[in-house]
Design a protein around this motif. Structure first.
Motif, PDB file in Angstrom:
ATOM      1  N   HIS A 112       0.820  -1.222   0.000  1.00 33.04           N
ATOM      2  CA  HIS A 112       0.000   0.000   0.000  1.00 33.04           C
ATOM      3  C   HIS A 112       0.856   1.275   0.000  1.00 33.04           C
ATOM      4  O   HIS A 112       0.523   2.266  -0.656  1.00 33.04           O
ATOM      5  CB  HIS A 112      -0.917  -0.032   1.224  1.00 33.04           C
ATOM      6  CG  HIS A 112      -1.730   1.195   1.408  1.00 33.04           C
ATOM      7  ND1 HIS A 112      -2.875   1.434   0.688  1.00 33.04           N
ATOM      8  CD2 HIS A 112      -1.556   2.281   2.201  1.00 33.04           C
ATOM      9  CE1 HIS A 112      -3.372   2.601   1.049  1.00 33.04           C
ATOM     10  NE2 HIS A 112      -2.592   3.134   1.963  1.00 33.04           N
ATOM     11  N   HIS A 116       1.366   4.407  -2.825  1.00 27.60           N
ATOM     12  CA  HIS A 116       1.323   5.869  -2.657  1.00 27.60           C
ATOM     13  C   HIS A 116       2.450   6.504  -3.469  1.00 27.60           C
ATOM     14  O   HIS A 116       2.285   7.583  -4.035  1.00 27.60           O
ATOM     15  CB  HIS A 116       1.455   6.244  -1.180  1.00 27.60           C
ATOM     16  CG  HIS A 116       0.157   6.224  -0.428  1.00 27.60           C
ATOM     17  ND1 HIS A 116      -0.951   6.934  -0.836  1.00 27.60           N
ATOM     18  CD2 HIS A 116      -0.222   5.583   0.713  1.00 27.60           C
ATOM     19  CE1 HIS A 116      -1.948   6.737   0.024  1.00 27.60           C
ATOM     20  NE2 HIS A 116      -1.532   5.910   0.967  1.00 27.60           N
ATOM     21  N   SER A 145       0.940  10.009   5.763  1.00 31.25           N
ATOM     22  CA  SER A 145      -0.470   9.633   5.616  1.00 31.25           C
ATOM     23  C   SER A 145      -1.125   9.490   6.982  1.00 31.25           C
ATOM     24  O   SER A 145      -0.582   9.934   7.991  1.00 31.25           O
ATOM     25  CB  SER A 145      -0.535   8.308   4.858  1.00 31.25           C
ATOM     26  OG  SER A 145       0.170   7.327   5.584  1.00 31.25           O
ATOM     27  N   GLY A 146      -2.293   8.843   6.982  1.00 30.99           N
ATOM     28  CA  GLY A 146      -3.006   8.654   8.234  1.00 30.99           C
ATOM     29  C   GLY A 146      -2.338   7.621   9.132  1.00 30.99           C
ATOM     30  O   GLY A 146      -2.465   7.659  10.347  1.00 30.99           O
ATOM     31  N   GLY A 147      -1.614   6.697   8.542  1.00 32.46           N
ATOM     32  CA  GLY A 147      -0.996   5.629   9.321  1.00 32.46           C
ATOM     33  C   GLY A 147       0.523   5.651   9.339  1.00 32.46           C
ATOM     34  O   GLY A 147       1.137   4.909  10.119  1.00 32.46           O
ATOM     35  N   HIS A 148       1.134   6.458   8.500  1.00 38.50           N
ATOM     36  CA  HIS A 148       2.599   6.415   8.370  1.00 38.50           C
ATOM     37  C   HIS A 148       3.233   7.783   8.148  1.00 38.50           C
ATOM     38  O   HIS A 148       2.620   8.657   7.549  1.00 38.50           O
ATOM     39  CB  HIS A 148       3.008   5.506   7.203  1.00 38.50           C
ATOM     40  CG  HIS A 148       2.588   4.086   7.393  1.00 38.50           C
ATOM     41  ND1 HIS A 148       1.319   3.652   7.090  1.00 38.50           N
ATOM     42  CD2 HIS A 148       3.261   3.015   7.898  1.00 38.50           C
ATOM     43  CE1 HIS A 148       1.216   2.366   7.390  1.00 38.50           C
ATOM     44  NE2 HIS A 148       2.374   1.946   7.893  1.00 38.50           N
ATOM     45  N   GLY A 172      -0.596  12.415   9.761  1.00 39.09           N
ATOM     46  CA  GLY A 172      -2.030  12.537   9.447  1.00 39.09           C
ATOM     47  C   GLY A 172      -2.899  12.248  10.661  1.00 39.09           C
ATOM     48  O   GLY A 172      -3.930  12.884  10.889  1.00 39.09           O
ATOM     49  N   ASP A 176      -5.671  14.547  12.483  1.00 35.32           N
ATOM     50  CA  ASP A 176      -7.028  14.054  12.759  1.00 35.32           C
ATOM     51  C   ASP A 176      -7.389  14.211  14.238  1.00 35.32           C
ATOM     52  O   ASP A 176      -8.484  14.649  14.583  1.00 35.32           O
ATOM     53  CB  ASP A 176      -7.155  12.573  12.356  1.00 35.32           C
ATOM     54  CG  ASP A 176      -7.049  12.378  10.853  1.00 35.32           C
ATOM     55  OD1 ASP A 176      -7.279  13.352  10.109  1.00 35.32           O
ATOM     56  OD2 ASP A 176      -6.719  11.259  10.418  1.00 35.32           O
ATOM     57  N   GLY A 189      -7.316  16.443   8.624  1.00 35.72           N
ATOM     58  CA  GLY A 189      -6.315  17.110   7.775  1.00 35.72           C
ATOM     59  C   GLY A 189      -6.899  18.166   6.846  1.00 35.72           C
ATOM     60  O   GLY A 189      -6.488  19.337   6.904  1.00 35.72           O
ATOM     61  N   GLU A 193      -6.604  22.294   7.118  1.00 42.71           N
ATOM     62  CA  GLU A 193      -6.096  23.072   5.977  1.00 42.71           C
ATOM     63  C   GLU A 193      -7.062  24.222   5.638  1.00 42.71           C
ATOM     64  O   GLU A 193      -6.643  25.345   5.410  1.00 42.71           O
ATOM     65  CB  GLU A 193      -5.910  22.167   4.749  1.00 42.71           C
ATOM     66  CG  GLU A 193      -5.431  22.959   3.536  1.00 42.71           C
ATOM     67  CD  GLU A 193      -5.154  22.113   2.306  1.00 42.71           C
ATOM     68  OE1 GLU A 193      -5.738  21.020   2.170  1.00 42.71           O
ATOM     69  OE2 GLU A 193      -4.335  22.552   1.480  1.00 42.71           O
ATOM     70  N   GLY A 279      -1.917  10.667   1.995  1.00 41.62           N
ATOM     71  CA  GLY A 279      -3.027  11.604   2.172  1.00 41.62           C
ATOM     72  C   GLY A 279      -2.633  13.030   2.523  1.00 41.62           C
ATOM     73  O   GLY A 279      -3.193  13.981   1.978  1.00 41.62           O
ATOM     74  N   ASN A 283      -2.123  18.428   0.909  1.00 41.13           N
ATOM     75  CA  ASN A 283      -2.163  19.754   1.532  1.00 41.13           C
ATOM     76  C   ASN A 283      -1.343  20.785   0.736  1.00 41.13           C
ATOM     77  O   ASN A 283      -0.153  20.602   0.515  1.00 41.13           O
ATOM     78  CB  ASN A 283      -1.630  19.629   2.963  1.00 41.13           C
ATOM     79  CG  ASN A 283      -1.830  20.882   3.760  1.00 41.13           C
ATOM     80  OD1 ASN A 283      -1.197  21.892   3.490  1.00 41.13           O
ATOM     81  ND2 ASN A 283      -2.721  20.825   4.741  1.00 41.13           N
ATOM     82  N   ARG A 304      -4.064  15.690  -6.317  1.00 38.75           N
ATOM     83  CA  ARG A 304      -4.811  15.656  -5.043  1.00 38.75           C
ATOM     84  C   ARG A 304      -5.731  14.436  -4.926  1.00 38.75           C
ATOM     85  O   ARG A 304      -5.776  13.768  -3.899  1.00 38.75           O
ATOM     86  CB  ARG A 304      -5.616  16.951  -4.924  1.00 38.75           C
ATOM     87  CG  ARG A 304      -6.023  17.277  -3.520  1.00 38.75           C
ATOM     88  CD  ARG A 304      -6.806  18.580  -3.483  1.00 38.75           C
ATOM     89  NE  ARG A 304      -7.381  18.716  -2.155  1.00 38.75           N
ATOM     90  CZ  ARG A 304      -6.914  19.552  -1.223  1.00 38.75           C
ATOM     91  NH1 ARG A 304      -5.896  20.329  -1.485  1.00 38.75           N
ATOM     92  NH2 ARG A 304      -7.469  19.597  -0.037  1.00 38.75           N
ATOM     93  N   ASP A 309      -6.290   7.100  -0.421  1.00 38.22           N
ATOM     94  CA  ASP A 309      -6.395   5.718  -0.922  1.00 38.22           C
ATOM     95  C   ASP A 309      -7.386   5.573  -2.083  1.00 38.22           C
ATOM     96  O   ASP A 309      -8.462   6.176  -2.062  1.00 38.22           O
ATOM     97  CB  ASP A 309      -6.833   4.806   0.229  1.00 38.22           C
ATOM     98  CG  ASP A 309      -5.823   4.832   1.359  1.00 38.22           C
ATOM     99  OD1 ASP A 309      -4.704   5.348   1.148  1.00 38.22           O
ATOM    100  OD2 ASP A 309      -6.152   4.329   2.444  1.00 38.22           O
ATOM    101  N   ARG A 339      -0.729  -2.897   9.990  1.00 41.99           N
ATOM    102  CA  ARG A 339       0.159  -1.749  10.207  1.00 41.99           C
ATOM    103  C   ARG A 339       1.181  -2.070  11.265  1.00 41.99           C
ATOM    104  O   ARG A 339       0.851  -2.660  12.270  1.00 41.99           O
ATOM    105  CB  ARG A 339      -0.649  -0.547  10.676  1.00 41.99           C
ATOM    106  CG  ARG A 339      -1.230   0.232   9.537  1.00 41.99           C
ATOM    107  CD  ARG A 339      -2.042   1.392  10.084  1.00 41.99           C
ATOM    108  NE  ARG A 339      -2.736   2.067   8.978  1.00 41.99           N
ATOM    109  CZ  ARG A 339      -3.704   2.958   9.148  1.00 41.99           C
ATOM    110  NH1 ARG A 339      -4.092   3.264  10.363  1.00 41.99           N
ATOM    111  NH2 ARG A 339      -4.283   3.533   8.115  1.00 41.99           N
TER     112      ARG A 339
END
Ligand SMILES: Nc1ncnc2c1ncn2[C@@H]1O[C@H](COP(=O)(O)OP(=O)(O)OP(=O)(O)O)[C@@H](O)[C@H]1O
Ligand SMILES: [Mg+2]
Length: 339
Positions: A112, A116, A145-148, A172, A176, A189, A193, A279, A283, A304, A309, A339
């Motif tokens: 995944h 990206h 991103s949201g997880g990394h 990310g 959040d 995010g 912005e 993700g 920005n 964008r 994902d 993850r």
């Protein structure tokens, strides 16, 4: 050749169909079902709900593709095997395995995070052939991103080294969670912005672990932000003005940390380009800061709509891996990782 890409690592169900040849691709379909509305109530992704939604959405998205395309013509199924939320991935895995058996096709397992990276090489144009952008290697690659929050050195598509990552929250995730402290909806995010644009003043926030190589730590910054919001609320109402200032200060601090580490890596490795994806790379302020900090470098950002994902990134990843002669799998050989 035709590749069907399937994405279920988190809260977006993505199914996309691409046609690919030599160094060109055409996106035929990009079907996406966002689960944002479902998770918003909880202020973040609930894995078991995500899994249930993927189960519900996958057949619907595939039907939309099947309307105009004979699935038997597909050459390979590409599936995002992780890192992701385990229950969500299980839903995707079962669906892909069934489909692979039904169509008698092999599966290309796609990482995944690498997907990206691949996303910066194309535009989200439906129905038009496009040349896949060539990346100038060696490249510094930041997946944010949201997880990394992972920083890599890629010598070429095959040879990569992880230089550093976040030891706690991802960038990310902090956006959040801090957005929640400002009563902004999930995902935070884009909301941060939006309101940051009206900022007039900046608050000073800590930049943890700035001197610790290429590793990141954001949880201290998150706590400092939440404490600051609580402190302000003791004395005044959290009006739109102060919320904007807080949002702008938070994203500026995070982006300065990212830029600082990138600069350090740029000094220590001879690279020809910098890639920012995931993700948070959607920005515009981050884009501006990076471009200003590296005026002479070749910089790649995803469009964008491909930053978060989606199935296109996965189908494209499948094509890259086939070009590198990577192994394809029978349905029962497929594995996933969290993850
Ligand atoms: N315009 C934006 N500005 C800042 N952050 C953003 C923006 N758009 C999306 N994000 C953030 O990007 C994250 C989602 O990105 P993405 O979908 O790549 O993450 P993920 O798939 O959950 O995590 P991973 O890719 O690490 O598994 C969220 O944290 C969201 O707040
Ligand atoms: Mg992602």
């Amino acid at each position: 050749m035709f590749i069907l890409g399937i994405e279920t690592t988190c809260d977006e169900t993505g199914v996309a169909l691409i046609e690919a040849k030599d160094e060109e691709i055409k996106i035929l379909k990009n079907e996406l079902a966002s689960q944002i509305k479902i998770h918003q109530k909880y202020g973040g992704v609930v894995p078991i709900l995500a899994a249930r939604e993927h189960q519900k959405n996958l057949p619907i998205l595939l039907k939309n593709i099947e309307k105009d395309f004979d699935l038997q013509k597909i050459d390979y199924l590409a599936f995002s095997v992780g890192p992701g939320l385990l229950p969500a991935l299980v839903s995707g895995k079962e669906f892909v395995q069934d489909l692979a058996k039904k169509l008698n096709k092999k599966i290309i397992p796609v990482n995944h995070l690498e997907a990206h990276f691949y996303s910066v090489t194309i535009k989200n144009n439906i129905g038009r052939w496009q040349k896949i952008k060539k990346i100038m290697f060696p490249a510094l690659v930041l997946i944010v991103s949201g997880g990394h929050t992972n920083l890599y050195l890629f010598k070429n598509w095959r040879d990569k080294k992880l230089l550093g990552m976040s030891l706690d929250d991802a960038a990310g995730e902090v956006l959040d969670k801090c957005a929640r402290a400002l009563n902004l909806p999930y995902p935070g995010g884009p909301e941060i912005e939006k309101i940051a644009k009206n900022a007039k003043n900046y608050f000073s926030l800590p930049k943890p672990m700035l001197q610790r190589g290429y590793f990141f730590s954001f949880s201290g910054l998150k706590t400092a932000f939440v404490d600051l919001v609580a402190e302000i609320k003791k004395f005044r109402k959290l009006d739109e003005g102060v919320k904007s200032d807080l949002a702008a200060s938070l994203q500026k601090t995070i982006f300065e940390i990212l830029t600082f580490k990138l600069k350090k890596a740029k000094e220590n490795f001879r690279v020809k380009s910098i890639v920012i994806s995931g993700g948070v790379s959607a920005n515009q302020t981050l884009k501006k800061i990076i471009k200003k900090s590296f005026p002479r470098e070749k910089i790649y950002f995803p469009q964008r709509s491909l930053a978060t994902d989606n199935g296109v990134n996965i189908a494209l990843g499948g094509f890259f891996l086939l070009s590198l002669n990577e192994k394809t799998l029978e349905a029962e050989e497929l594995n996933i990782f969290s993850r």
